[in-house]
Design an enzyme around this catalytic site. Structure first.
Site, PDB file in Angstrom:
ATOM      1  N   ILE A  47      -6.324   7.206 -21.529  1.00 16.73           N
ATOM      2  CA  ILE A  47      -5.777   5.869 -21.793  1.00 16.73           C
ATOM      3  C   ILE A  47      -6.813   4.862 -21.313  1.00 16.73           C
ATOM      4  O   ILE A  47      -7.335   5.003 -20.193  1.00 16.73           O
ATOM      5  CB  ILE A  47      -4.466   5.629 -20.998  1.00 16.73           C
ATOM      6  CG1 ILE A  47      -3.472   6.803 -21.167  1.00 16.73           C
ATOM      7  CG2 ILE A  47      -3.831   4.294 -21.386  1.00 16.73           C
ATOM      8  CD1 ILE A  47      -2.895   7.010 -22.528  1.00 16.73           C
ATOM      9  N   ASN A  84       3.505   4.582 -10.032  1.00 13.22           N
ATOM     10  CA  ASN A  84       2.337   4.591 -10.927  1.00 13.22           C
ATOM     11  C   ASN A  84       1.012   4.534 -10.177  1.00 13.22           C
ATOM     12  O   ASN A  84       0.008   5.066 -10.662  1.00 13.22           O
ATOM     13  CB  ASN A  84       2.449   3.389 -11.880  1.00 13.22           C
ATOM     14  CG  ASN A  84       1.119   2.985 -12.467  1.00 13.22           C
ATOM     15  OD1 ASN A  84       0.643   3.579 -13.435  1.00 13.22           O
ATOM     16  ND2 ASN A  84       0.484   1.966 -11.880  1.00 13.22           N
ATOM     17  N   ASP A 137       0.870  -1.177   0.000  1.00 11.21           N
ATOM     18  CA  ASP A 137       0.000   0.000   0.000  1.00 11.21           C
ATOM     19  C   ASP A 137       0.905   1.225   0.000  1.00 11.21           C
ATOM     20  O   ASP A 137       1.637   1.461   0.974  1.00 11.21           O
ATOM     21  CB  ASP A 137      -0.881  -0.030   1.263  1.00 11.21           C
ATOM     22  CG  ASP A 137      -1.806   1.174   1.360  1.00 11.21           C
ATOM     23  OD1 ASP A 137      -1.624   2.138   0.586  1.00 11.21           O
ATOM     24  OD2 ASP A 137      -2.703   1.145   2.216  1.00 11.21           O
ATOM     25  N   TYR A 168      -8.225  15.389  -7.761  1.00 16.24           N
ATOM     26  CA  TYR A 168      -7.361  14.650  -8.690  1.00 16.24           C
ATOM     27  C   TYR A 168      -6.411  15.606  -9.419  1.00 16.24           C
ATOM     28  O   TYR A 168      -5.202  15.370  -9.486  1.00 16.24           O
ATOM     29  CB  TYR A 168      -8.223  13.865  -9.692  1.00 16.24           C
ATOM     30  CG  TYR A 168      -7.423  12.953 -10.596  1.00 16.24           C
ATOM     31  CD1 TYR A 168      -6.951  11.728 -10.138  1.00 16.24           C
ATOM     32  CD2 TYR A 168      -7.134  13.309 -11.907  1.00 16.24           C
ATOM     33  CE1 TYR A 168      -6.216  10.884 -10.956  1.00 16.24           C
ATOM     34  CE2 TYR A 168      -6.402  12.477 -12.736  1.00 16.24           C
ATOM     35  CZ  TYR A 168      -5.944  11.258 -12.257  1.00 16.24           C
ATOM     36  OH  TYR A 168      -5.204  10.427 -13.070  1.00 16.24           O
TER      37      TYR A 168
HETATM   38  N1  LIG Z   1      -6.268   5.934 -17.311  1.00 17.05           N
HETATM   39  C1  LIG Z   1      -6.067   7.183 -17.631  1.00 17.05           C
HETATM   40  O1  LIG Z   1      -6.702   7.707 -18.547  1.00 17.05           O
HETATM   41  C2  LIG Z   1      -5.033   7.994 -16.877  1.00 17.05           C
HETATM   42  C3  LIG Z   1      -4.664   9.226 -17.407  1.00 17.05           C
HETATM   43  C4  LIG Z   1      -3.682   9.974 -16.769  1.00 17.05           C
HETATM   44  C5  LIG Z   1      -3.050   9.484 -15.626  1.00 17.05           C
HETATM   45  N2  LIG Z   1      -3.436   8.292 -15.114  1.00 17.05           N
HETATM   46  C6  LIG Z   1      -2.686   7.811 -13.932  1.00 17.05           C
HETATM   47  O2  LIG Z   1      -1.973   6.644 -14.303  1.00 17.05           O
HETATM   48  C7  LIG Z   1      -1.764   5.804 -13.159  1.00 17.05           C
HETATM   49  C8  LIG Z   1      -2.249   4.391 -13.466  1.00 17.05           C
HETATM   50  O3  LIG Z   1      -3.646   4.429 -13.704  1.00 17.05           O
HETATM   51  P1  LIG Z   1      -4.444   3.328 -14.528  1.00 17.05           P
HETATM   52  O4  LIG Z   1      -5.359   4.072 -15.420  1.00 17.05           O
HETATM   53  O5  LIG Z   1      -3.518   2.308 -15.084  1.00 17.05           O
HETATM   54  O6  LIG Z   1      -5.339   2.752 -13.324  1.00 17.05           O
HETATM   55  P2  LIG Z   1      -5.753   1.288 -12.811  1.00 17.05           P
HETATM   56  O7  LIG Z   1      -6.882   1.531 -11.892  1.00 17.05           O
HETATM   57  O8  LIG Z   1      -5.898   0.340 -13.951  1.00 17.05           O
HETATM   58  O9  LIG Z   1      -4.464   0.849 -11.971  1.00 17.05           O
HETATM   59  C9  LIG Z   1      -4.105   1.467 -10.775  1.00 17.05           C
HETATM   60  C10 LIG Z   1      -3.512   0.417  -9.852  1.00 17.05           C
HETATM   61  O10 LIG Z   1      -3.096   1.079  -8.659  1.00 17.05           O
HETATM   62  C11 LIG Z   1      -3.421   0.249  -7.572  1.00 17.05           C
HETATM   63  N3  LIG Z   1      -3.536   1.042  -6.343  1.00 17.05           N
HETATM   64  C12 LIG Z   1      -4.507   1.926  -6.002  1.00 17.05           C
HETATM   65  N4  LIG Z   1      -4.281   2.404  -4.768  1.00 17.05           N
HETATM   66  C13 LIG Z   1      -3.138   1.820  -4.322  1.00 17.05           C
HETATM   67  C14 LIG Z   1      -2.391   1.911  -3.124  1.00 17.05           C
HETATM   68  N5  LIG Z   1      -2.789   2.693  -2.098  1.00 17.05           N
HETATM   69  N6  LIG Z   1      -1.256   1.179  -3.019  1.00 17.05           N
HETATM   70  C15 LIG Z   1      -0.851   0.382  -4.034  1.00 17.05           C
HETATM   71  N7  LIG Z   1      -1.529   0.233  -5.179  1.00 17.05           N
HETATM   72  C16 LIG Z   1      -2.655   0.956  -5.321  1.00 17.05           C
HETATM   73  C17 LIG Z   1      -4.745  -0.410  -7.947  1.00 17.05           C
HETATM   74  O11 LIG Z   1      -4.988  -1.580  -7.193  1.00 17.05           O
HETATM   75  C18 LIG Z   1      -4.530  -0.672  -9.431  1.00 17.05           C
HETATM   76  O12 LIG Z   1      -3.994  -1.954  -9.664  1.00 17.05           O
HETATM   77  C19 LIG Z   1      -2.521   6.479 -12.020  1.00 17.05           C
HETATM   78  O13 LIG Z   1      -1.627   7.238 -11.241  1.00 17.05           O
HETATM   79  C20 LIG Z   1      -3.505   7.392 -12.740  1.00 17.05           C
HETATM   80  O14 LIG Z   1      -3.902   8.483 -11.952  1.00 17.05           O
HETATM   81  C21 LIG Z   1      -4.413   7.542 -15.696  1.00 17.05           C
END
Ligand SMILES: NC(=O)c1ccc[n+]([C@@H]2O[C@H](COP(=O)([O-])OP(=O)(O)OC[C@H]3O[C@@H](n4cnc5c(N)ncnc54)[C@H](O)[C@@H]3O)[C@@H](O)[C@H]2O)c1
Length: 257
Positions: free
Chosen positions: A192, A90, A63, A157
């Site tokens: 994404i 990430n 975590d 956010y």
């Molecule tokens: N998807 C998009 O469009 C997008 C765009 C810009 C930025 N992001 C950023 O990219 C990163 C990845 O996002 P994603 O879209 O792949 O999301 P996702 O939800 O597919 O993956 C995020 C992962 O983080 C894990 N997680 C959450 N809280 C946690 C914690 N406290 N400790 C450890 N793990 C934890 C979750 O279990 C999950 O597996 C994030 O930081 C998100 O804010 C996403």
């Protein structure tokens, strides 16, 4: 030889989405990868898939909001693989969503604790472990296009992602000044398709009038996790040895408008 051959990496939130894609890609390019996540079953599957493909990987229940959790994950990484060269912060959450008027203080803190405090702790303990390893390193923090432009309905956010972008510059300048050989950069993904965004993307395309995320993206499509993972790979590798304190925007042109 892979682009990160012989390096040791931690990827947080690596059970899903862009973290998973990054963990798999770093492993394909020769790094040993610690897959950190709250989701044990999915995290284990990612680590097993990397190992089945001939890579070195280990799932760690982690975590990112826990300081003790960071100390334990770093200790496991050093014990298992013998060092740390790459850290990808990430892990992130989108919810609770809401405008400045809708969000309560608890909502605000939930987002900040993962997206900002998690990145702060990771960078702090990552630098310490890289210094112990003594071979320099690369830290890549996940910001967002929402760390560059605002949005009315995601007050916490956008604040967290803007914070990550500037915190990254501070850490990069500190490491440069101290001559640690540690680079710190951020990535700013646009839309994404991942489990985090799929609900929002489906809503945007739900009206039958075409997908707004695609309409707003000049390249005319939503991104895939690998689009971002390749950017992280570049920043993590020695190819980026003169790159620090910057943000790599991977958004199909969204913020160029
Ligand atoms: N998807 C998009 O469009 C997008 C765009 C810009 C930025 N992001 C950023 O990219 C990163 C990845 O996002 P994603 O879209 O792949 O999301 P996702 O939800 O597919 O993956 C995020 C992962 O983080 C894990 N997680 C959450 N809280 C946690 C914690 N406290 N400790 C450890 N793990 C934890 C979750 O279990 C999950 O597996 C994030 O930081 C998100 O804010 C996403």
């Amino acid at each position: 030889m892979g682009r990160v051959a012989g390096k040791i990496a931690i990827v947080t939130g690596a059970a899903s989405g862009m973290g998973e894609a990054t963990a798999r890609l770093l492993a394909r390019e020769g790094a040993a990868v610690v897959v950190g996540d709250l989701q044990a079953e999915k995290g284990r599957l990612v680590a097993e898939a990397i190992a089945a493909a001939g890579g070195r990987s280990l799932y760690v229940a982690h975590d990112v909001t826990s300081e003790k959790g960071w100390q334990a994950t770093i200790a496991t990484t050093l014990d298992t693989f013998g060092g740390l060269h790459i850290l990808v912060n990430n892990a992130g959450v989108g919810a609770p969503f809401g405008s400045v008027e809708q969000l309560g203080l608890d909502d605000w803190r939930k987002v900040m604790s993962v997206n900002m405090e998690g990145v702060f702790l990771g960078t702090k303990y990552g630098i310490e472990a890289m210094r112990k390893t003594g071979q320099g390193g690369s830290i890549v923090n996940f910001s967002s296009t929402m760390g560059i432009v605002g949005s009315p309905s995601t007050a916490a956010y956008v604040a967290s992602k803007g914070g990550v972008k500037l915190f990254t510059k501070s850490a990069a300048l500190h490491c440069a000044k101290e001559r640690y050989g540690i680079r710190v950069n951020s990535v700013c993904p646009g839309w994404i398709r991942t489990p985090m965004s799929s609900g929002a993307l489906d809503k945007l395309s739900g009206s039958g009038e075409g997908n707004k995320a695609i309409e707003l993206t000049p390249l005319g499509r939503v991104g895939e996790p690998d689009d971002v993972a390749y950017g992280v790979l570049y920043l993590a590798s020695d190819e980026a040895s003169f790159v620090t304190g910057t943000e790599l925007v991977i958004d199909g042109g969204y913020t160029a408008q």
